[in-house]
Design a protein around this motif. Structure first.
Motif, PDB file in Angstrom:
ATOM      1  N   PRO A  38      48.102  39.901  58.812  1.00  0.00           N
ATOM      2  CA  PRO A  38      46.876  40.656  59.076  1.00  0.00           C
ATOM      3  C   PRO A  38      45.727  39.750  59.493  1.00  0.00           C
ATOM      4  N   ALA A  39      44.890  40.262  60.387  1.00  0.00           N
ATOM      5  CA  ALA A  39      43.747  39.480  60.854  1.00  0.00           C
ATOM      6  C   ALA A  39      42.748  39.217  59.732  1.00  0.00           C
ATOM      7  N   ASP A  40      42.670  40.169  58.778  1.00  0.00           N
ATOM      8  CA  ASP A  40      41.745  40.025  57.651  1.00  0.00           C
ATOM      9  C   ASP A  40      42.555  39.811  56.375  1.00  0.00           C
ATOM     10  N   PRO A  41      42.693  38.588  55.887  1.00  0.00           N
ATOM     11  CA  PRO A  41      43.498  38.325  54.687  1.00  0.00           C
ATOM     12  C   PRO A  41      42.987  39.028  53.437  1.00  0.00           C
ATOM     13  N   SER A  42      41.714  39.435  53.440  1.00  0.00           N
ATOM     14  CA  SER A  42      41.161  40.098  52.258  1.00  0.00           C
ATOM     15  C   SER A  42      41.495  41.584  52.210  1.00  0.00           C
ATOM     16  N   SER A  43      42.171  42.103  53.243  1.00  0.00           N
ATOM     17  CA  SER A  43      42.450  43.537  53.331  1.00  0.00           C
ATOM     18  C   SER A  43      43.726  43.947  52.618  1.00  0.00           C
ATOM     19  N   VAL A  44      44.472  42.970  52.064  1.00  0.00           N
ATOM     20  CA  VAL A  44      45.737  43.264  51.394  1.00  0.00           C
ATOM     21  C   VAL A  44      45.808  42.508  50.072  1.00  0.00           C
ATOM     22  N   ALA A  45      46.718  42.972  49.215  1.00  0.00           N
ATOM     23  CA  ALA A  45      47.101  42.203  48.027  1.00  0.00           C
ATOM     24  C   ALA A  45      48.386  41.467  48.386  1.00  0.00           C
ATOM     25  N   TRP A  46      48.360  40.162  48.338  1.00  0.00           N
ATOM     26  CA  TRP A  46      49.487  39.344  48.781  1.00  0.00           C
ATOM     27  C   TRP A  46      50.516  39.216  47.662  1.00  0.00           C
ATOM     28  N   ARG A  47      51.775  39.572  47.994  1.00  0.00           N
ATOM     29  CA  ARG A  47      52.851  39.448  47.017  1.00  0.00           C
ATOM     30  C   ARG A  47      53.688  38.211  47.310  1.00  0.00           C
ATOM     31  N   PRO A  72      42.748  30.383  51.627  1.00  0.00           N
ATOM     32  CA  PRO A  72      42.659  30.761  50.212  1.00  0.00           C
ATOM     33  C   PRO A  72      41.346  31.434  49.844  1.00  0.00           C
ATOM     34  N   GLU A  73      40.268  31.026  50.505  1.00  0.00           N
ATOM     35  CA  GLU A  73      38.963  31.602  50.164  1.00  0.00           C
ATOM     36  C   GLU A  73      38.829  33.060  50.578  1.00  0.00           C
ATOM     37  N   GLU A  74      39.786  33.561  51.358  1.00  0.00           N
ATOM     38  CA  GLU A  74      39.743  34.962  51.792  1.00  0.00           C
ATOM     39  C   GLU A  74      40.696  35.848  51.004  1.00  0.00           C
ATOM     40  N   VAL A  75      41.416  35.297  50.047  1.00  0.00           N
ATOM     41  CA  VAL A  75      42.373  36.060  49.245  1.00  0.00           C
ATOM     42  C   VAL A  75      41.649  36.729  48.083  1.00  0.00           C
ATOM     43  N   ARG A  76      41.807  38.060  47.994  1.00  0.00           N
ATOM     44  CA  ARG A  76      41.176  38.814  46.907  1.00  0.00           C
ATOM     45  C   ARG A  76      42.152  39.180  45.799  1.00  0.00           C
ATOM     46  N   ALA A  77      43.427  39.408  46.143  1.00  0.00           N
ATOM     47  CA  ALA A  77      44.381  39.886  45.145  1.00  0.00           C
ATOM     48  C   ALA A  77      45.744  39.243  45.374  1.00  0.00           C
ATOM     49  N   LEU A  78      46.395  38.864  44.271  1.00  0.00           N
ATOM     50  CA  LEU A  78      47.717  38.240  44.315  1.00  0.00           C
ATOM     51  C   LEU A  78      48.661  38.953  43.353  1.00  0.00           C
ATOM     52  N   GLU A 107      40.017  38.158  42.914  1.00  0.00           N
ATOM     53  CA  GLU A 107      39.500  39.194  42.025  1.00  0.00           C
ATOM     54  C   GLU A 107      40.569  39.810  41.133  1.00  0.00           C
ATOM     55  N   ALA A 108      41.839  39.753  41.566  1.00  0.00           N
ATOM     56  CA  ALA A 108      42.867  40.496  40.849  1.00  0.00           C
ATOM     57  C   ALA A 108      44.196  39.758  40.905  1.00  0.00           C
ATOM     58  N   VAL A 109      44.912  39.794  39.770  1.00  0.00           N
ATOM     59  CA  VAL A 109      46.222  39.146  39.659  1.00  0.00           C
ATOM     60  C   VAL A 109      47.162  40.078  38.913  1.00  0.00           C
ATOM     61  N   PHE A 110      48.386  40.212  39.446  1.00  0.00           N
ATOM     62  CA  PHE A 110      49.443  40.931  38.733  1.00  0.00           C
ATOM     63  C   PHE A 110      50.613  39.971  38.557  1.00  0.00           C
ATOM     64  N   LEU A 111      51.035  39.788  37.314  1.00  0.00           N
ATOM     65  CA  LEU A 111      52.100  38.861  36.973  1.00  0.00           C
ATOM     66  C   LEU A 111      53.332  39.629  36.519  1.00  0.00           C
ATOM     67  N   GLY A 112      54.419  39.527  37.285  1.00  0.00           N
ATOM     68  CA  GLY A 112      55.670  40.166  36.888  1.00  0.00           C
ATOM     69  C   GLY A 112      56.007  41.419  37.661  1.00  0.00           C
ATOM     70  N   ASP A 113      55.756  41.425  38.968  1.00  0.00           N
ATOM     71  CA  ASP A 113      56.090  42.595  39.802  1.00  0.00           C
ATOM     72  C   ASP A 113      57.597  42.589  40.072  1.00  0.00           C
ATOM     73  N   GLU A 141      40.505  42.041  37.591  1.00  0.00           N
ATOM     74  CA  GLU A 141      41.669  42.838  37.198  1.00  0.00           C
ATOM     75  C   GLU A 141      42.849  41.922  36.900  1.00  0.00           C
ATOM     76  N   LEU A 142      43.511  42.189  35.772  1.00  0.00           N
ATOM     77  CA  LEU A 142      44.703  41.446  35.388  1.00  0.00           C
ATOM     78  C   LEU A 142      45.759  42.429  34.915  1.00  0.00           C
ATOM     79  N   GLY A 143      46.910  42.396  35.574  1.00  0.00           N
ATOM     80  CA  GLY A 143      48.049  43.207  35.166  1.00  0.00           C
ATOM     81  C   GLY A 143      49.217  42.308  34.817  1.00  0.00           C
ATOM     82  N   VAL A 144      49.950  42.668  33.758  1.00  0.00           N
ATOM     83  CA  VAL A 144      51.060  41.860  33.280  1.00  0.00           C
ATOM     84  C   VAL A 144      52.235  42.773  32.964  1.00  0.00           C
ATOM     85  N   ARG A 145      53.413  42.423  33.479  1.00  0.00           N
ATOM     86  CA  ARG A 145      54.632  43.169  33.165  1.00  0.00           C
ATOM     87  C   ARG A 145      55.593  42.245  32.421  1.00  0.00           C
TER      88      ARG A 145
END
Length: 325
Positions: A38-47, A72-78, A107-113, A141-145
């Motif tokens: 994507p042209a805008d890296p901040s528009s998605v959550a990167w898995r 990296p400075e354009e990443v909002r969610a991982l 801004e947001a992290v999910f661990l264990g998708d 935001e923090l999500g953990v599975r």
């Protein structure tokens, strides 16, 4: 919207996220030659789901390629999945903590998708979350599975708005430390408590400090779910100070029966809620009707889907949570 951005509306199944933090989830390509990003890296959550085959680059190389390819400075969610989390996973906390000087807008992290075909929920190995929380004081935001080896520190964190644990057995040490932490901005808290056979030793007494709401002044969305003692939780919530300021409440995925539902209705009024989630329950037809008649005319949306039937053997009734093994 009933829940803050990033919180699924009906999260019964343990499956891959399609949205996180209000953003569509996009896999970072495993193919190093891929250029369709994507042209805008901040528009998605990167898995992160690399290094899964014998001929693939290592997980470390995959992560390094991500941080070189995507600013990296354009990443909002991982979102981290296999192989960081799975039967043989080792977690992503160290990688995240080390990259905090570059991931300055995370801004947001999910661990264990990870879904069932990759690993059972109870097999997922987690780690101490303190390095991530300390490294990212503005994390929202923090999500953990998963809960094996999971640790959560007692801390004050000004940034967190959403904290979510998806487990088949939540350790009491985690529950107690969450309850003892100062989280002044937290709007949404969800705990999947699970089954004692898969690591849940959390008790109702461990949950009581959360029900006062004293350390959670901003809380508006509470989930105490997937529990073998769902009736007792419902009875406690019915008289809990925090319930009066909630916009939505999840008591779903557990063994809720007529006794717990009656306690809810006989406690403080819940007609101020916008949403009450009770899906995956063991309620009678009469109790379902009573709930609807008491709450829906006041504008409360009540989810009573996934009615379960108790099993009877050995002269006893057996009920089951939605997610354990």
């Amino acid at each position: 919207m009933d829940f803050p951005i990033g919180v699924p509306q009906h999260p019964s199944d343990v499956e891959h996220l399609s949205y996180f933090h209000g953003l569509p989830v996009l896999d970072f390509p495993q193919d190093p030659s891929a250029r369709d990003l994507p042209a805008d890296p901040s528009s998605v959550a990167w898995r992160m789901r690399g290094g899964m085959g014998s001929d693939d680059e290592s997980p470390d190389a995959y992560w390094d390629r991500f941080t070189r390819t995507v600013p990296p400075e354009e990443v909002r969610a991982l979102v981290f999945g296999v192989p960081w989390y799975g039967m043989d996973g080792w977690g992503a906390a160290d990688e995240l903590a080390e990259a905090s000087s570059r991931l300055v807008n995370l801004e947001a992290v999910f661990l264990g998708d990870v879904e069932m075909e990759e690993s059972e929920l109870s097999w997922l190995e987690q780690s101490d979350l303190e390095p991530v929380l300390r490294a990212y004081p503005r994390l929202r935001e923090l999500g953990v599975r998963g809960s094996k080896d999971l640790e959560f520190p007692v801390l004050r964190h000004e940034g967190l708005r959403t904290l979510r644990f998806e487990t088949g057995g939540l350790p009491a040490r985690v529950t107690r430390n969450v309850a003892a932490s100062d989280l002044p901005s937290l709007e949404c808290l969800e705990l999947w408590l699970g089954d004692e056979n898969y690591g849940c030793d959390t008790t109702l007494e461990d949950l009581r400090p959360l029900l006062t709401g004293e350390r959670l002044p901003s809380l508006r969305h509470l989930g105490l779910q997937n529990s073998r003692f769902q009736d007792e939780i419902a009875a406690a919530v019915a008289h809990a100070p925090v319930a009066a300021r909630l916009a939505s409440l999840r008591l779903s995925m557990g063994t809720l029966g007529d006794e717990g539902a009656a306690a809810l209705l006989d406690g403080q009024p819940l007609t101020h809620l916008r949403f009450l989630d009770l899906h995956h329950h063991y309620l009678s037809d009469a109790m379902v009707l009573r709930l609807r008649e008491a709450l829906e005319p006041a504008g409360v949306r009540v989810d009573l889907t996934e009615r379960e039937e108790a099993e009877h053997y050995g002269g006893e009734e057996h009920r089951y949570v939605a997610a354990a093994e």
